[in-house]
Design an enzyme around this catalytic site. Structure first.
Site, PDB file in Angstrom:
ATOM      1  N   SER A 124       1.155  -1.406   0.015  1.00 61.95           N
ATOM      2  CA  SER A 124       0.463   0.017  -0.538  1.00 61.95           C
ATOM      3  C   SER A 124       1.265   0.649   0.028  1.00 61.95           C
ATOM      4  CB  SER A 124      -0.983  -0.072   1.678  1.00 61.95           C
ATOM      5  OG  SER A 124      -1.269   1.236   1.554  1.00 61.95           O
ATOM      6  N   TYR A 149      -2.129  -1.019  11.205  1.00 61.49           N
ATOM      7  CA  TYR A 149      -2.657  -1.669   9.849  1.00 61.49           C
ATOM      8  C   TYR A 149      -1.263  -1.799   8.704  1.00 61.49           C
ATOM      9  CZ  TYR A 149      -3.939  -2.007   4.970  1.00 61.49           C
ATOM     10  OH  TYR A 149      -4.082  -1.953   3.591  1.00 61.49           O
ATOM     11  N   LYS A 153       1.987  -4.174   6.784  1.00 59.60           N
ATOM     12  CA  LYS A 153       2.270  -3.684   5.249  1.00 59.60           C
ATOM     13  C   LYS A 153       3.575  -4.089   5.247  1.00 59.60           C
ATOM     14  CE  LYS A 153      -1.660  -4.826   3.463  1.00 59.60           C
ATOM     15  NZ  LYS A 153      -1.327  -5.778   2.623  1.00 59.60           N
ATOM     16  N   PHE A 178      -2.874   3.152  -4.661  1.00 62.15           N
ATOM     17  CA  PHE A 178      -2.408   3.710  -3.979  1.00 62.15           C
ATOM     18  C   PHE A 178      -4.933   3.748  -3.604  1.00 62.15           C
ATOM     19  CE2 PHE A 178       0.487   6.932  -4.214  1.00 62.15           C
ATOM     20  CZ  PHE A 178       1.965   5.535  -4.972  1.00 62.15           C
ATOM     21  N   ARG A 231      -5.833  12.599  -2.789  1.00 64.03           N
ATOM     22  CA  ARG A 231      -5.137  11.002  -3.261  1.00 64.03           C
ATOM     23  C   ARG A 231      -5.651  10.764  -4.774  1.00 64.03           C
ATOM     24  NH1 ARG A 231      -4.808  12.315   1.432  1.00 64.03           N
ATOM     25  NH2 ARG A 231      -5.062  11.071   3.296  1.00 64.03           N
ATOM     26  N   GLY A 294      -3.918  11.531  11.746  1.00 65.28           N
ATOM     27  CA  GLY A 294      -3.679  10.482  11.021  1.00 65.28           C
ATOM     28  C   GLY A 294      -3.607  10.664   9.273  1.00 65.28           C
TER      29      GLY A 294
HETATM   30  N1  LIG Z   1      -8.475  -2.134  -0.248  1.00 62.42           N
HETATM   31  C1  LIG Z   1      -7.590  -0.860   0.125  1.00 62.42           C
HETATM   32  O1  LIG Z   1      -8.057   0.298  -0.153  1.00 62.42           O
HETATM   33  C2  LIG Z   1      -5.959  -1.345  -0.581  1.00 62.42           C
HETATM   34  C3  LIG Z   1      -5.221  -0.366  -0.153  1.00 62.42           C
HETATM   35  C4  LIG Z   1      -3.667  -1.047   0.175  1.00 62.42           C
HETATM   36  C5  LIG Z   1      -3.297  -2.393   0.012  1.00 62.42           C
HETATM   37  N2  LIG Z   1      -4.970  -3.050   0.220  1.00 62.42           N
HETATM   38  C6  LIG Z   1      -4.474  -4.693   0.219  1.00 62.42           C
HETATM   39  O2  LIG Z   1      -4.667  -5.605  -0.799  1.00 62.42           O
HETATM   40  C7  LIG Z   1      -5.696  -6.236   0.090  1.00 62.42           C
HETATM   41  C8  LIG Z   1      -6.838  -6.704  -0.454  1.00 62.42           C
HETATM   42  O3  LIG Z   1      -7.322  -6.096   0.344  1.00 62.42           O
HETATM   43  P1  LIG Z   1      -9.688  -5.480   0.111  1.00 62.42           P
HETATM   44  O4  LIG Z   1      -9.751  -4.008  -0.430  1.00 62.42           O
HETATM   45  O5  LIG Z   1      -9.153  -6.683  -1.556  1.00 62.42           O
HETATM   46  O6  LIG Z   1      -9.661  -6.385   1.140  1.00 62.42           O
HETATM   47  P2  LIG Z   1     -10.612  -7.557   1.708  1.00 62.42           P
HETATM   48  O7  LIG Z   1     -10.969  -7.250   3.430  1.00 62.42           O
HETATM   49  O8  LIG Z   1     -11.997  -7.138   0.623  1.00 62.42           O
HETATM   50  O9  LIG Z   1     -10.070  -8.974   1.262  1.00 62.42           O
HETATM   51  C9  LIG Z   1      -9.466  -9.148   1.896  1.00 62.42           C
HETATM   52  C10 LIG Z   1      -9.825 -11.016   1.732  1.00 62.42           C
HETATM   53  O10 LIG Z   1      -8.571 -11.396   2.668  1.00 62.42           O
HETATM   54  C11 LIG Z   1      -9.820 -12.487   3.363  1.00 62.42           C
HETATM   55  N3  LIG Z   1      -9.046 -13.182   4.420  1.00 62.42           N
HETATM   56  C12 LIG Z   1      -8.490 -12.318   5.831  1.00 62.42           C
HETATM   57  N4  LIG Z   1      -7.377 -12.681   6.403  1.00 62.42           N
HETATM   58  C13 LIG Z   1      -7.491 -14.602   6.000  1.00 62.42           C
HETATM   59  C14 LIG Z   1      -7.121 -14.909   6.145  1.00 62.42           C
HETATM   60  N5  LIG Z   1      -6.016 -15.435   7.341  1.00 62.42           N
HETATM   61  N6  LIG Z   1      -7.483 -16.723   6.127  1.00 62.42           N
HETATM   62  C15 LIG Z   1      -8.121 -16.232   4.041  1.00 62.42           C
HETATM   63  N7  LIG Z   1      -8.596 -15.732   4.304  1.00 62.42           N
HETATM   64  C16 LIG Z   1      -8.685 -14.571   4.543  1.00 62.42           C
HETATM   65  C17 LIG Z   1     -11.003 -11.988   3.918  1.00 62.42           C
HETATM   66  O11 LIG Z   1     -11.771 -12.914   4.154  1.00 62.42           O
HETATM   67  C18 LIG Z   1     -10.880 -11.112   2.586  1.00 62.42           C
HETATM   68  O12 LIG Z   1     -11.948 -11.955   1.214  1.00 62.42           O
HETATM   69  C19 LIG Z   1      -5.477  -6.650   1.628  1.00 62.42           C
HETATM   70  O13 LIG Z   1      -3.709  -6.907   1.726  1.00 62.42           O
HETATM   71  C20 LIG Z   1      -5.268  -4.744   2.198  1.00 62.42           C
HETATM   72  O14 LIG Z   1      -4.590  -4.815   3.155  1.00 62.42           O
HETATM   73  C21 LIG Z   1      -6.658  -2.582   0.085  1.00 62.42           C
HETATM   74  O1  LIG Z   2     -15.916   9.773   5.181  1.00 65.88           O
HETATM   75  C1  LIG Z   2     -14.169  10.535   5.053  1.00 65.88           C
HETATM   76  C2  LIG Z   2     -13.563   9.618   4.469  1.00 65.88           C
HETATM   77  C3  LIG Z   2     -12.616   9.972   3.938  1.00 65.88           C
HETATM   78  N1  LIG Z   2     -12.351  11.465   4.225  1.00 65.88           N
HETATM   79  C4  LIG Z   2     -11.009  12.014   3.386  1.00 65.88           C
HETATM   80  O2  LIG Z   2     -10.856  11.042   2.037  1.00 65.88           O
HETATM   81  C5  LIG Z   2      -9.580  10.988   1.812  1.00 65.88           C
HETATM   82  C6  LIG Z   2      -9.520   9.786   1.433  1.00 65.88           C
HETATM   83  O3  LIG Z   2      -9.406   8.781   2.633  1.00 65.88           O
HETATM   84  P1  LIG Z   2     -10.047   7.409   1.957  1.00 65.88           P
HETATM   85  O4  LIG Z   2     -10.940   6.958   1.194  1.00 65.88           O
HETATM   86  O5  LIG Z   2     -10.162   6.720   3.467  1.00 65.88           O
HETATM   87  O6  LIG Z   2      -8.572   6.994   2.292  1.00 65.88           O
HETATM   88  P2  LIG Z   2      -7.015   6.879   3.101  1.00 65.88           P
HETATM   89  O7  LIG Z   2      -7.218   7.263   3.944  1.00 65.88           O
HETATM   90  O8  LIG Z   2      -6.486   7.607   1.649  1.00 65.88           O
HETATM   91  O9  LIG Z   2      -6.433   5.582   2.720  1.00 65.88           O
HETATM   92  C7  LIG Z   2      -6.698   4.569   1.690  1.00 65.88           C
HETATM   93  O10 LIG Z   2      -6.131   4.197   1.007  1.00 65.88           O
HETATM   94  C8  LIG Z   2      -4.496   4.050   0.949  1.00 65.88           C
HETATM   95  C9  LIG Z   2      -3.404   3.671   0.393  1.00 65.88           C
HETATM   96  O11 LIG Z   2      -3.381   4.833  -0.150  1.00 65.88           O
HETATM   97  C10 LIG Z   2      -5.046   2.557   1.880  1.00 65.88           C
HETATM   98  O12 LIG Z   2      -3.864   2.800   2.446  1.00 65.88           O
HETATM   99  C11 LIG Z   2      -5.455   1.873   3.225  1.00 65.88           C
HETATM  100  O13 LIG Z   2      -6.180   1.353   3.142  1.00 65.88           O
HETATM  101  C12 LIG Z   2      -7.033   2.943   2.634  1.00 65.88           C
HETATM  102  O14 LIG Z   2      -8.040   2.742   3.932  1.00 65.88           O
HETATM  103  C13 LIG Z   2      -8.903  11.862   2.944  1.00 65.88           C
HETATM  104  O15 LIG Z   2      -8.556  13.297   2.294  1.00 65.88           O
HETATM  105  C14 LIG Z   2      -9.775  11.479   3.827  1.00 65.88           C
HETATM  106  O16 LIG Z   2      -9.580  12.730   4.676  1.00 65.88           O
HETATM  107  C15 LIG Z   2     -13.515  11.744   4.548  1.00 65.88           C
HETATM  108  O17 LIG Z   2     -13.573  13.260   4.023  1.00 65.88           O
HETATM  109  N2  LIG Z   2     -14.896  11.704   4.556  1.00 65.88           N
END
Ligand SMILES: NC(=O)c1ccc[n+]([C@@H]2O[C@H](COP(=O)([O-])OP(=O)(O)OC[C@H]3O[C@@H](n4cnc5c(N)ncnc54)[C@H](O)[C@@H]3O)[C@@H](O)[C@H]2O)c1
Ligand SMILES: O=c1ccn([C@@H]2O[C@H](COP(=O)(O)OP(=O)(O)O[C@H]3O[C@H](CO)[C@@H](O)[C@H](O)[C@H]3O)[C@@H](O)[C@H]2O)c(=O)[nH]1
Length: 341
Positions: A124, A149, A153, A178, A231, A294
């Protein structure tokens, strides 16, 4: 040989399974459904017309994982499984370290035992902390990370880099995402948050269908063009295609590589709100409140390395992302919950 997809029923995993199957890969999903539903995989099958083999298992459960590795032959693992909610990680740090760190360690152990040494890992942009510069290149030093979290990562990245260094048979690609938003264009799969969404676009979508009253904008006093946070929002299907490209690259034995997956463009909170209003035709009531602890002001990628080396770049606009989120939200106001009750 198939591709093991841990967490393949989740938001990004399910979209990646679609793109992998469309590209002709054979996949096997392992998910414990702690944050997803088997329904997501049934819908993937509707989209691709192909069966999605899956095992319900926890990646920390070594005997279950070994049984799967004995039955299947894996060429590579794309490792999505883990917990991802920033706020929850502050209140439940043990659960986050256990699932994300112990999960990854257990997975690596089983992979090396069965000689599957190719890994694509979901990292991430959060590892950059408050970035030293924007647009962020992969060389940007990692920053101070303010939540458990994000620390998991960063630690998982370091664990994988050490494993690869110690045993060059490993090929590891760290993908730093992102901000993934949007949904598959079919409206059949998308993000299905549990409880009140913590992220911007799922929150806006629920305001649009009047499940939530108004969007709280966390601060309009940042040094940005309109004072709200900026973002790099990336369509989840573009992100998914990035995994197909990374898979092609991992097969060329790259050793260790890191790629940012973003669009290279930053949008403010207010720009996202306006775009969503335009594509949906629904006004989004907003109230500005104080900054969220944060949060950083600006975060967007230099996505040039992925474009040069993986021959990948995003194709979908912010309007596409908002429209696809809206279509998913309208068709599935309660995510997958309705299909499962
Ligand atoms: N969504 C985002 O904004 C974002 C950004 C950066 C990185 N990531 C990373 O990408 C990956 C996927 O994110 P996502 O948004 O699809 O999340 P998500 O929660 O939708 O998907 C994660 C999946 O992993 C499964 N899981 C969790 N723990 C497990 C375990 N111990 N064994 C087997 N399965 C397990 C959950 O049931 C779920 O289906 C994560 O590692 C997350 O940290 C997500
Ligand atoms: O109710 C809300 C939610 C978010 N924000 C703003 O919207 C922007 C985006 O926020 P959000 O969607 O929560 O994303 P991030 O905080 O940028 O974090 C996301 O994107 C990261 C990667 O850049 C990942 O690591 C994180 O897990 C994921 O939550 C930020 O400026 C927040 O302050 C609001 O103003 N109101």
């Amino acid at each position: 040989m198939s591709i093991l997809i841990t967490g393949g029923a989740g938001y990004i995993g399910s979209h990646t399974v679609v793109e992998l199957q469309n590209a002709g890969y054979s996949v096997v999903v392992v998910d414990n459904f702690s944050n997803s539903f088997p329904e997501a995989l049934r819908r993937v099958e509707k989209i691709t017309g192909k069966r999605v083999p899956f095992y319900k298992a926890d990646i920390r459960d070594r005997s279950a994982m070994e049984e799967i590795f004995r039955k299947e032959k894996f060429e590579c693992c794309i490792h999505f499984a883990g917990f991802k909610a920033v706020g929850q990680s502050v209140t439940a740090p043990w659960e986050y370290y256990d699932n994300n760190i112990n999960g990854t360690l257990a997975l690596i152990d089983v992979m090396r035992k069965y000689r599957t040494k190719n890994m694509i890992f979901s990292s991430s942009a959060t590892v950059y902390g408050k970035p030293a510069f924007v647009p962020i290149t992969e060389d940007c030093p990692k920053g101070k990370i303010v939540n458990p979290y994000g620390r998991t990562k960063s630690m998982q990245e370091e664990i994988l880099a050490d494993i690869q260094k110690a045993d060059p048979e490993w090929n590891v690609i760290l993908l730093r995402y992102f901000n993934p938003i949007g949904a598959h264009i079919s409206g059949l799969i998308g993000e299905s948050p549990v409880g009140i969404p913590g992220n911007l676009v799922p929150y806006i979508a629920q305001v649009a269908v009047r499940r939530l009253e108004k969007l709280l904008i966390y601060g309009n006093d940042y040094h940005t063009r309109d004072g709200t946070g900026i973002r790099d929002y990336i369509h989840v299907s573009d992100l998914a295609v990035g995994h197909v490209k990374a898979l092609e690259a991992v097969r060329q034995n790259p050793g260790l590589e890191i790629y940012n997956l973003g669009t290279g463009k930053g949008y403010s909170v207010l720009e996202v709100v306006r775009c969503f209003e335009q594509v949906s035709g629904v006004p989004i009531p907003c109230q500005v409140v104080s900054r969220r602890p944060g949060d950083i002001a600006v975060c967007y990628a230099d996505a040039g390395k992925a474009e040069r080396e993986l021959k990948w770049k995003t194709t979908r606009s912010l309007a596409d992302m908002c429209l696809d989120s809206w279509r998913w939200q309208l068709g599935n106001p309660n995510g997958y919950h309705d299909a499962c009750s």
